[in-house]
Design an enzyme around this catalytic site. Structure first.
Site, PDB file in Angstrom:
ATOM      1  N   HIS A 181      80.479  12.699   9.807  1.00 38.71           N
ATOM      2  CA  HIS A 181      81.371  13.531   8.867  1.00 38.71           C
ATOM      3  C   HIS A 181      82.905  12.901   8.465  1.00 38.71           C
ATOM      4  CE1 HIS A 181      78.351  16.581   9.926  1.00 38.71           C
ATOM      5  NE2 HIS A 181      78.742  17.099   8.695  1.00 38.71           N
ATOM      6  N   LYS A 185      87.107  16.782   9.988  1.00 41.67           N
ATOM      7  CA  LYS A 185      86.261  17.759  10.665  1.00 41.67           C
ATOM      8  C   LYS A 185      86.817  17.917  12.176  1.00 41.67           C
ATOM      9  CE  LYS A 185      81.621  19.230  11.601  1.00 41.67           C
ATOM     10  NZ  LYS A 185      81.619  20.522  11.043  1.00 41.67           N
TER      11      LYS A 185
HETATM   12  P1  NAD Z   1      88.965  24.053   5.625  1.00 46.48           P
HETATM   13  O1  NAD Z   1      90.149  23.657   6.611  1.00 46.48           O
HETATM   14  O2  NAD Z   1      89.085  23.111   4.373  1.00 46.48           O
HETATM   15  O3  NAD Z   1      89.026  25.512   4.945  1.00 46.48           O
HETATM   16  C1  NAD Z   1      89.113  26.295   5.982  1.00 46.48           C
HETATM   17  C2  NAD Z   1      89.956  27.602   4.989  1.00 46.48           C
HETATM   18  O4  NAD Z   1      90.274  28.869   5.899  1.00 46.48           O
HETATM   19  C3  NAD Z   1      91.531  27.107   4.817  1.00 46.48           C
HETATM   20  O5  NAD Z   1      91.838  27.311   3.441  1.00 46.48           O
HETATM   21  C4  NAD Z   1      92.417  27.879   5.722  1.00 46.48           C
HETATM   22  O6  NAD Z   1      93.577  28.011   4.965  1.00 46.48           O
HETATM   23  C5  NAD Z   1      91.665  29.343   5.752  1.00 46.48           C
HETATM   24  N1  NAD Z   1      92.074  30.148   6.782  1.00 46.48           N
HETATM   25  C6  NAD Z   1      92.518  29.660   8.092  1.00 46.48           C
HETATM   26  N2  NAD Z   1      93.081  30.653   8.630  1.00 46.48           N
HETATM   27  C7  NAD Z   1      92.545  31.539   7.836  1.00 46.48           C
HETATM   28  C8  NAD Z   1      92.857  33.239   7.936  1.00 46.48           C
HETATM   29  N3  NAD Z   1      93.498  33.843   9.066  1.00 46.48           N
HETATM   30  N4  NAD Z   1      92.791  33.920   7.036  1.00 46.48           N
HETATM   31  C9  NAD Z   1      92.047  33.470   5.860  1.00 46.48           C
HETATM   32  N5  NAD Z   1      91.706  32.182   5.664  1.00 46.48           N
HETATM   33  C10 NAD Z   1      92.332  31.380   6.793  1.00 46.48           C
HETATM   34  O7  NAD Z   1      87.624  23.797   6.134  1.00 46.48           O
HETATM   35  P2  NAD Z   1      86.067  23.395   5.434  1.00 46.48           P
HETATM   36  O8  NAD Z   1      85.883  22.138   5.260  1.00 46.48           O
HETATM   37  O9  NAD Z   1      86.315  24.288   4.128  1.00 46.48           O
HETATM   38  O10 NAD Z   1      85.092  24.018   6.402  1.00 46.48           O
HETATM   39  C11 NAD Z   1      85.500  25.752   6.863  1.00 46.48           C
HETATM   40  C12 NAD Z   1      84.306  25.646   8.038  1.00 46.48           C
HETATM   41  O11 NAD Z   1      83.009  25.763   7.070  1.00 46.48           O
HETATM   42  C13 NAD Z   1      84.196  24.707   9.197  1.00 46.48           C
HETATM   43  O12 NAD Z   1      83.744  25.646  10.142  1.00 46.48           O
HETATM   44  C14 NAD Z   1      83.060  23.914   8.853  1.00 46.48           C
HETATM   45  O13 NAD Z   1      82.448  23.162   9.711  1.00 46.48           O
HETATM   46  C15 NAD Z   1      82.246  24.756   8.095  1.00 46.48           C
HETATM   47  N6  NAD Z   1      81.098  24.258   7.019  1.00 46.48           N
HETATM   48  C16 NAD Z   1      79.830  24.742   7.175  1.00 46.48           C
HETATM   49  C17 NAD Z   1      78.925  24.481   6.250  1.00 46.48           C
HETATM   50  C18 NAD Z   1      77.626  25.040   6.146  1.00 46.48           C
HETATM   51  O14 NAD Z   1      76.736  24.521   5.415  1.00 46.48           O
HETATM   52  N7  NAD Z   1      77.605  26.255   7.153  1.00 46.48           N
HETATM   53  C19 NAD Z   1      79.269  23.447   5.151  1.00 46.48           C
HETATM   54  C20 NAD Z   1      80.383  22.751   5.478  1.00 46.48           C
HETATM   55  C21 NAD Z   1      81.536  23.416   6.126  1.00 46.48           C
END
Ligand code: NAD
Length: 294
Positions: A181, A185
């Site tokens: 990744h 991450k």
């Molecule tokens: P990222 O860090 O780009 O986004 C996370 C967002 O959450 C940010 O904008 C952050 O400001 C926000 N956030 C943090 N605290 C918050 C709060 N208190 N209230 C509201 N928003 C808040 O991360 P990402 O790459 O978008 O990934 C997010 C999650 O999704 C990770 O856990 C990642 O592993 C997971 N993910 C899952 C899949 C899937 O298919 N299940 C795919 C990709 C990523």
């Protein structure tokens, strides 16, 4: 909330009542929690692609530069009329289903805040501890929830293939899971790699928590045949590569999935949210959404 729209009604009316009925579409009201994140932006775009869903709320953390602005600043395209808020509570009243891709503690806080409201949630966040996972499952007893480590249709099908491989190959083949990744991450191994390990372990009659080996270094001794090994790569902007290696004597099988666009996760999560709008309370994953099991 499910809104019935009747946009084609007037043209259909003149062509007969059958066509009129077929033209009535339902739109599911969706909200995105974590809207400013890498996945959040893709989710906003994936919702905009659909005729059967509409964005009614978008939230992110206090202090995010996009708070108060129209959600289109994150996803591009036309103005949505939906302002990004730092008040997740407001999503509860607006949305039929909330899609959350944030961080474990943030997802759990959202579930705590929506407890008792029957709010439907699609959780995409990964990296939950065991204790956090149990809390999440308790929440799913009283509301409809989809939770999947990977929302891509391709990965869901890959999990079925892995189950088939492990069942047929049995203990004669060593299993190793290699994932890669992007450098941002924060959890390892990925939720998808762990899910793959769980599927293989279950098919082999093992418990992943007893047989997983995470990385190797130094004088490790010979491989314990019943372990499942995990190797993690973090580099560049890799969206998500997973290979499960089944290595026997004289041959090996490699089952690989490569995500090349985050939209594959986002489209799957939106599909899950639309499906969830009509489900009773319970915990579901993508195999339910795709109709691969009841
Ligand atoms: P990222 O860090 O780009 O986004 C996370 C967002 O959450 C940010 O904008 C952050 O400001 C926000 N956030 C943090 N605290 C918050 C709060 N208190 N209230 C509201 N928003 C808040 O991360 P990402 O790459 O978008 O990934 C997010 C999650 O999704 C990770 O856990 C990642 O592993 C997971 N993910 C899952 C899949 C899937 O298919 N299940 C795919 C990709 C990523």
């Amino acid at each position: 909330m499910i809104e019935k729209t009747d946009s084609a009604a007037s043209s259909a009316h003149s062509q007969g009542s059958d066509l009129h009925t077929a033209s009535v579409t339902s739109r599911i009201d969706l909200a995105v929690h974590g809207a400013a994140g890498r996945m959040g932006r893709q989710l906003l775009a994936a919702i905009a692609e659909r005729d059967d869903a509409r964005l009614v709320g978008a939230a992110d953390a206090p202090g995010q530069p996009s708070i108060g602005l129209d959600s289109s600043v994150l996803s591009g395209g036309h103005a949505s009329g939906v302002k990004i808020t730092d008040n997740a509570q407001s999503l509860i009243h607006e949305a039929g289903v909330i899609i959350d891709f944030t961080a474990p503690a943030v997802s759990l806080a959202l579930l705590d805040a929506t407890q008792g409201s029957q709010t439907r949630v699609v959780i995409g966040t990964t990296g939950f501890t065991r204790e956090q996972l149990s809390r999440l499952k308790v929440h799913a007893q009283s509301r409809p929830m989809v939770f999947a480590a990977n929302y891509s249709v391709g990965v869901t099908v890959t999990l079925s293939l892995l189950q088939q491989c492990a069942t047929a190959l049995g203990d004669d083949y060593d299993v190793e899971i290699i994932e890669a990744h992007h450098r941002h991450k924060v959890d390892a191994p990925s939720g998808t790699a762990i899910k793959m390990g769980e599927v293989v372990a279950q098919a082999l009659g093992r418990d992943l928590s007893d047989c997983a080996v995470y990385g190797r270094e130094g004088i490790t001794g010979e491989r314990d045949r019943k372990t499942i090994g995990f190797e993690t790569i973090r580099a560049g902007d890799i969206i998500g590569d997973h290979t499960v290696l089944f290595a026997g004597n004289g041959e090996r099988i490699e089952v690989t999935h490569k995500a090349i666009d985050r939209m594959s996760f986002a489209r799957g999560a939106v599909r899950a949210a639309i499906w969830l709008a009509l489900q009773p309370a319970g915990l579901y994953d993508m195999t339910h959404v795709l109709g691969l099991r009841s």
